[in-house]
Structure formats: structure tokens, C-alpha cells
Scaffold this active site. Structure first.
Site, PDB file in Angstrom:
ATOM      1  N   GLU A   1      -4.223 -11.427 114.131  1.00  0.00           N
ATOM      2  CA  GLU A   1      -5.733 -10.270 113.601  1.00  0.00           C
ATOM      3  C   GLU A   1      -6.597 -11.462 113.177  1.00  0.00           C
ATOM      4  OE1 GLU A   1      -6.463  -7.404 111.951  1.00  0.00           O
ATOM      5  OE2 GLU A   1      -4.825  -5.995 113.372  1.00  0.00           O
TER       6      GLU A   1
ATOM      7  N   GLU B   1       0.483  -4.084 109.899  1.00  0.00           N
ATOM      8  CA  GLU B   1       0.079  -3.838 108.867  1.00  0.00           C
ATOM      9  C   GLU B   1       0.619  -3.253 107.848  1.00  0.00           C
ATOM     10  OE1 GLU B   1      -4.432  -4.212 107.756  1.00  0.00           O
ATOM     11  OE2 GLU B   1      -4.780  -5.853 109.236  1.00  0.00           O
TER      12      GLU B   1
END
Length: 516
Positions: A321, A198
Site C-alpha cells: 500500500e 495491518e
């Protein structure tokens, strides 16, 4: 035009222009077996274990001195459950935690390891007793591929490449010598590596352009030490519908340095008010399923961008995810993300896995978040007790699709309508492996059963068996007092006549059919 063939389920909604104006009363499926269809990569069924809440400590890891039966500190009941599930890969140590983790703090004698404060999740102090050896040894016990997410946000190229050398170098080198000093002679041979996590957020709040350059730098110095090209390098990819991020990565990173691009997307009521994991109404359920089924659009649009720069499909889309995200259970640490797991989560799991299966020409790896005690977990623990969630059971039912050949299908489905909004009520995917054909079906409707007619003439199948996961209420879950309230059962509400399989799906149910 892309050279890749995409075998996505075709959703012909009753409200759309491809069907009559009258609402469709039943779902229909036409199977279209193709010699060119892709294999559903087993790594789509991967899992995620972050240093977050009670996932690692008091989850997987209880320590060798625990009264709970364990192997090198990892609970034996969790090991047995994950072996039964057949997990193909396990991602570690994060997540956001990865970009604050320095791997050398987690090797050597446990009593000499420094502590770390987990700044992302609850501000707790960890003693680094679960580190590289502990995780990779666990993966060996589970017979699963480790997926290491490395520190780019607060680390260095040297730190990253020394970690690769430590776990993969078989000859004499500074890091392999250090590994041997820590009682591991042979390397583990880790294939999957995440270059940060991220990067657009907790991994550094970077722009796509900045991260693309960093990725090029880091990946240049990654080597597998065997000259076989076995490393699988995964770039930190987009947040949900950030298509610009994918565009920049695919345009700016040479394909000889890139094997996978990640994508993260969670399902919830709203990001600001996620709601209870067990006390929700039909509108909240419907809204959650809207975000879950959005995965179809996300995968399609990110794939279109990837096709433009990679028409032969070398680079995988890695959804590392995904899952449901709700408010934490009352009385638990808000930074630990502990939540229950209901039939709503079974719906998320079944529909999402069907989407991944049908897009398996590009989606070749994914990781449910997370394995134990966090978010949409497959396992929950409380002291010496352990339970398997509805999501666990769906993934076990679906494991028949791992490394099976996709059977492309055309699906026409009735609507599930709440207020003025609609969703496709039925989701499906199909595959064949070792002479067995499997068809997975999900009815997300909260109230109505759905009849599904499947044209089998192209497959010539007759003899079927099936399993179903269902319950009386959407809000039902497995508790420590009643851990087997929701488990798969034999299913017989189907018939075959004149080459058509007719199945009646109860509301909010998952069914997997098998024919030999």
C-alpha cells in the site's frame, strides 16, 4: 556485512559534505552497469482493489445487466485500460475490509448470497455480488496474478485454508467439489497470499509478537496442493517506520514459512489535515513530497533489518500500500476516499517507482492504492464515463522497467528548497531489457527547470527517443469534461555529445528516455 548487494541511487545533495559548499547548478548521473545487478521484478508495478467506496461497486463492477459495456459485470473500458497498462498483479479484497470478509459469502448464486455491512468504509451494505469467482475470472481476463488478502483478524485457520483449497486444489476434495458445483472445474492456481492486513491496526490491533505467533500458525497450514512450493506467503508488515515490527517478524518467523513482509506508507500534507487533492499551495506540495521521498529511508532501514536475519535475500519487501492520501472531493462520502489526481500525484508516482527500482534487490512487489475511484487511483469513473489519471500515464511510461535488469546509477542533484528545508530536485532510475535501455527522470521542483547530464560512456548509447508528462500547473488534472488534458507527449529537449546525454527537465515533469 550482508551478502546482498544494494544498488540504491546515491543522492549527493548540494547541502551535504560530499559536494562543494556552493549550490550545485545541474544534476549529474553516472551509469554503472553490473552483471550482478538485480532484475526489477514486474510485481513492483502491482495494483490494489479494495471493497472501499466506488472501487469495486460502481467502479470495476457494474453488473451484467448494466447498459455500460461489460464482461461478466466488469466494465470493458477498465479492462482495456488495465491491459494496456500491463498490470502484473492485483490485490483484493482489502485492506481493512479483508479482515472482516468471509469468502464463502461471495460464492454461489448471486441472489442467494448474504449481505455484509462494510464497517470500515462508509457503513454501506454490500450484496456480495462481486466475490472470489468474479475477481479471479477478472484476473484471468487481465492476464494478471491475483493477490488475495485473507482474513486473520476475524477469521479462522480453517476458513483461510479452505479458501486456498477452493481456488487451488485440482483433485477431489470438499472445497474443490464446492468450486465445481459453482461452475468452475479447474483451479485458478493463486500464488500470492496475504496473511491478514495491518495487524497492528484495523487487522486486530495486535502486538508484533502476537501477530508473529499467529502468522506461524496460519502459514503452517497453508499448502499449494501441488507440492511445488508455489505459494508466496506475505506477512502483514510495518506501518511506516515501525522498525520493531519488522525486527520481530524477521527474528521470530522461520524463513521456510515466510516469503514476503509488507510495508504500508502514504503521502500527505499531515495525517490530521491532509488537504485538498487539487487546491494546494507550494508549501503543501513540498510537505507531501517530503513524505513521499521518505520512502527511500523506509526501504533502506527496513532492508537493513531484513538483511540481518536473511542475508541471502530470500524474503521480499512488499510495499503493498503506497500513494497520495488527501481529503475527499467536496460532496462525496467521507468514507469513500474519492479524490482527484494531479501532477503532484505524477511526482509521487515517478519518484516512488524510481526508489523501488533502485532497491529491487529487496523490494520485489508493491501495490499502488488504489486502482479505481479511491486514493491515488489510475482510473476514475462517473456513470458511463471513464478517465485515465496522470498516475496512470506515469505507470504506463514506466512499464518498460518491468522485469528489466537494473542499471545502477550515481546521482548528484541540486536542491529543491522551500523556506529553510530542502529536497533532492531530481530522481532517476535506469534499466535494460531486450536490447533497449530506459532512463526515467523526475524533476519535482515546482518552479525551476533542471539540467541533467548523464555520462553514457559505460553504455555507448547514442540514439534516443523520449516521452514527457508535464502540465502548466501542479494542480492540473484530467476531468470528465477534459479527460486528455494531461497525457504523455514526445520529448526532444535533450542532446548527446562526447558520450554525455544532456536533458533539460521542465518543472514538475516526468521523462522516460529510450535507446536501442
Amino acid at each position: 556485512m550482508s551478502q546482498i548487494k544494494h544498488y540504491t541511487t546515491v543522492l549527493l545533495l548540494a547541502a551535504g559534505s560530499l559536494l562543494p559548499a556552493t549550490a550545485q547548478q545541474k544534476a549529474t548521473i553516472k551509469v554503472n552497469p553490473s552483471a550482478d545487478a538485480p532484475t526489477i521484478n514486474k510485481h513492483i508495478y502491482g495494483h490494489f482493489s479494495e471493497h472501499l467506496g466506488r472501487c469495486i461497486y460502481d467502479g470495476f463492477y457494474v453488473g451484467e445487466g448494466s447498459a455500460i459495456p461489460n464482461t461478466k459485470g466488469v466494465r470493458n473500458d477498465i479492462i482495456a485500460a488495465l491491459k494496456e497498462l500491463g498490470i502484473p498483479n492485483l490485490r483484493w479484497p482489502g485492506g481493512c475490509f479483508a479482515d472482516t470478509y468471509h469468502w464463502k459469502d461471495g460464492i454461489g448464486p448471486k441472489e442467494k448470497r448474504p449481505t455484509i455491512v462494510n464497517q470500515w468504509w462508509g457503513g454501506v451494505t454490500e450484496d456480495n455480488s462481486f466475490g472470489t469467482h468474479d475477481f479471479l475470472d477478472l484476473c484471468e481476463v487481465l492476464d494478471t496474478e491475483p493477490y488475495l488478502a485473507a482474513n486473520v483478524g476475524s477469521g479462522t485457520v480453517q476458513e483461510f485454508t479452505e479458501w486456498i483449497q477452493y481456488v487451488n486444489h485440482g483433485g477431489k476434495s470438499p472445497m474443490s467439489d464446492l468450486r465445481k458445483q459453482n461452475n468452475r472445474d479447474t483451479p485458478w492456481g493463486v500464488k500470492f497470499w496475504g496473511v491478514g492486513n495491518e495487524a497492528w491496526g484495523c487487522g486486530g490491533n495486535m502486538t508484533a509478537e502476537h501477530y508473529a505467533n499467529l502468522y506461524r500458525q496460519y502459514s503452517t497450514f497453508m499448502t499449494d496442493w501441488s507440492n511445488t512450493g508455489s505459494l508466496f506467503r506475505i506477512a502483514s508488515g510495518a506501518n511506516v517506520a515501525d522498525y520493531h515490527w519488522t525486527e520481530v517478524l524477521m527474528r521470530e518467523i522461520p524463513k521456510n514459512l515466510l516469503d514476503g513482509v509488507a510495508l504500508h506508507s502514504y503521502s500527505f500534507v499531515t495525517w490530521e489535515k491532509k488537504g485538498s487533492s487539487t487546491k494546494f499551495d507550494e508549501q503543501q506540495y513540498f510537505t507531501t513530497m517530503q513524505t513521499a521521498l521518505k520512502m527511500e529511508e523506509l526501504v533502506t532501514k527496513h532492508t537493513e533489518i531484513m538483511d540481518k536475519y536473511d542475508p541471502k535475500g530470500k524474503v521480499a519487501l512488499v510495499v503493498d500500500e503506497w500513494g497520495g492520501w488527501y481529503d475527499v472531493e467536496e460532496g462525496t462520502n467521507p468514507g469513500f476516499l474519492y479524490q482527484q489526481n494531479t501532477m503532484r500525484d505524477a511526482m509521487i508516482a515517478g519518484t516512488t517507482l524510481n526508489i523501488f527500482n533502485n532497491h529491487s534487490s529487496r523490494v520485489r512487489m508493491a501495490n499502488l492504492a488504489q486502482t479505481v475511484n479511491v486514493l491515488q487511483a489510475v482510473i476514475l469513473t462517473k456513470g458511463d464515463k471513464m478517465l485515465l489519471t496522470p498516475t496512470y500515464h506515469v505507470m504506463k511510461m514506466y512499464k518498460v522497467h518491468q522485469d528489466a535488469k537494473l542499471i545502477p546509477i550515481e546521482l548528484a542533484t541540486p536542491d529543491y528548497k522551500v523556506g529553510s528545508e530542502t529536497l533532492p530536485a531530481v530522481s532517476a532510475s535506469a534499466s535494460v531489457k531486450d536490447g533497449k535501455t530506459h532512463i526515467s527522470l523526475v524533476n519535482i521542483h515546482a518552479k525551476d527547470k533542471e539540467t541533467v547530464e548523464i555520462d553514457l560512456n559505460a553504455l555507448k548509447l547514442k540514439d534516443f527517443t523520449a516521452q514527457i508528462l508535464s502540465s502548466g500547473k501542479l494542480q492540473d488534472y484530467n476531468s470528465f469534461e477534459n479527460p486528455n488534458a494531461i497525457t504523455p507527449k514526445a520529448f526532444k529537449d535533450f542532446k548527446v555529445k562526447n558520450g554525455v546525454l544532456t536533458v533539460t527537465l521542465p518543472p514538475f515533469s516526468v521523462v522516460v528516455l529510450e535507446a536501442k
